[in-house]
Design an enzyme around this catalytic site. Sequence first.
Site, PDB file in Angstrom:
ATOM      1  N   SER A   1      23.989  84.447 -92.790  1.00 20.02           N
ATOM      2  CA  SER A   1      23.718  83.383 -91.828  1.00 20.02           C
ATOM      3  C   SER A   1      24.402  82.084 -92.278  1.00 20.02           C
ATOM      4  O   SER A   1      25.623  82.046 -92.410  1.00 20.02           O
ATOM      5  CB  SER A   1      22.203  83.220 -91.650  1.00 20.02           C
ATOM      6  OG  SER A   1      21.896  82.389 -90.551  1.00 20.02           O
TER       7      SER A   1
ATOM      8  N   ASP B   1      21.517  90.339 -82.269  1.00 14.28           N
ATOM      9  CA  ASP B   1      21.283  89.049 -82.936  1.00 14.28           C
ATOM     10  C   ASP B   1      21.037  87.946 -81.914  1.00 14.28           C
ATOM     11  O   ASP B   1      21.865  87.674 -81.049  1.00 14.28           O
ATOM     12  CB  ASP B   1      22.500  88.701 -83.799  1.00 14.28           C
ATOM     13  CG  ASP B   1      22.232  87.563 -84.770  1.00 14.28           C
ATOM     14  OD1 ASP B   1      21.670  86.528 -84.348  1.00 14.28           O
ATOM     15  OD2 ASP B   1      22.600  87.697 -85.950  1.00 14.28           O
TER      16      ASP B   1
ATOM     17  N   HIS C   1      18.179  88.899 -85.904  1.00 11.33           N
ATOM     18  CA  HIS C   1      18.937  88.147 -86.916  1.00 11.33           C
ATOM     19  C   HIS C   1      18.232  88.215 -88.266  1.00 11.33           C
ATOM     20  O   HIS C   1      18.879  88.431 -89.299  1.00 11.33           O
ATOM     21  CB  HIS C   1      19.064  86.692 -86.462  1.00 11.33           C
ATOM     22  CG  HIS C   1      19.851  85.823 -87.388  1.00 11.33           C
ATOM     23  ND1 HIS C   1      21.225  85.788 -87.380  1.00 11.33           N
ATOM     24  CD2 HIS C   1      19.466  84.930 -88.344  1.00 11.33           C
ATOM     25  CE1 HIS C   1      21.651  84.925 -88.295  1.00 11.33           C
ATOM     26  NE2 HIS C   1      20.604  84.395 -88.893  1.00 11.33           N
TER      27      HIS C   1
END
EC number: 3.1.1.-
Length: 447
Positions: free
Chosen positions: A202, A352, A384
Amino acid sequence: MALNRLVFSLSLWLGFIGAAQAASSEPLPPSKDPWYTAPPGFESAEPGTVLRVRPAPGNLTSITANSSASYNILYRTTDSHFKPTWAVTTLLVPELGPDSLAQQKFQQSALLSFQVPYDSADVDASPSYSMYSASNDSSAPYTAALGSGLFVSVPDYEGPLAAFTAGIISGYATLDSIRAVLSLGLGLNITNSPRAALWGYSGGAFATEWASELAVQYAPDLVAGPVVGAAMGAPLANITTFMHSVNGQATSGLVPNTLLGLTSQYPDVRKYLVSKLNDDSEYNRTGFLAAEGFTVTESGVAFAGIDINKYFQNGTDILNDPKILALVNREGIMGYHGVPKWPLFIYQAIPDEVTPISATDALVEKYCAVGADILYERNTVGSHYEETNNSYKAAVQWLEDVFSSQHDINRAQGCVIQDVTRNTTSGDLVRRKDVQKSVFDLWSAAW
């Protein structure tokens, strides 16, 4: 230049001696700790030059599983205006000695640069400070890596202005953290062809990818030498689509963090942004700017479910404002600054909800068209956040390949793109409460 290096070397070790005497003191937030400043004249040092070093204050070593020592390293890097600045990395040292895994498996010469997704416009959320209160979930990857004999560097890659989603400084600061550690040693065997790899998820993948694409022009010494690959999950390939995706959702707090982080190095754009905020309403300037002092968790609570455009005059669509878009195009769109020369493992969940996979697809397609070495795995299941667990094993196994040189044998494979189905969060492999133990087992099994 030689004189400058001598001066910095002398001041560095004098500072180290003094810091060692005070190593037992409690850590201070970076905004209140005078150690977080560069010495006079640092601008003349080369990128990656170590400016200060100290044993990490307080109890970081004792609370970090599998660590035998920990250090803060302040080093020269470059900001998004290509001007000298500084950043800090925390070096975690595994257990050492002739019978240690670090020696037996890697000759004490393997370094993992782990980019934590701290996702905040508050410098006091930087990993060198927040690691003291890190949960098992967030610390599991690097403590497991330590347990397998890897040295681990955790950089404050947003720099001293907490420039979240500013890709240029994030990449430069990550690259220079590797240079700094490799120049210093501190137990790492830097004379035995050290190998380094990068990993992040991320926001941490954001810094990892920018480092990978900027390295060709900024750090050819790392490309030609120690760096053997980079693993990145859900890398926030396009910050505009990312902000649109999370705005008004449970993760809406990422939008003010992004806007404040992006503008922290651009005073004129920050002034413009602030001028567009409401003076008085439920959603006002004070409420928005409070994010400058929030961790990502605190922003998540404060802004959950809110359309951030409500904070702006007449509901202005700030995410499509030309001045903001121009800055995003400079700092937040991957794939325009160079083609990564080391192998990449990219992974993301197709569903996601934070960063659309279409942006990652486009990035991979662009790189593959010009000869990049990429394994890209698109997970058919998971959110996610679930993907952080679902693809742990795959990332660890890929990193094992590049550290052991196995990947070098197959480098001619070029790009491989495949859909996979991994659902470890259901309990088959990794239960959330057991993530620390499970990830350690994965590293141990790999090596």
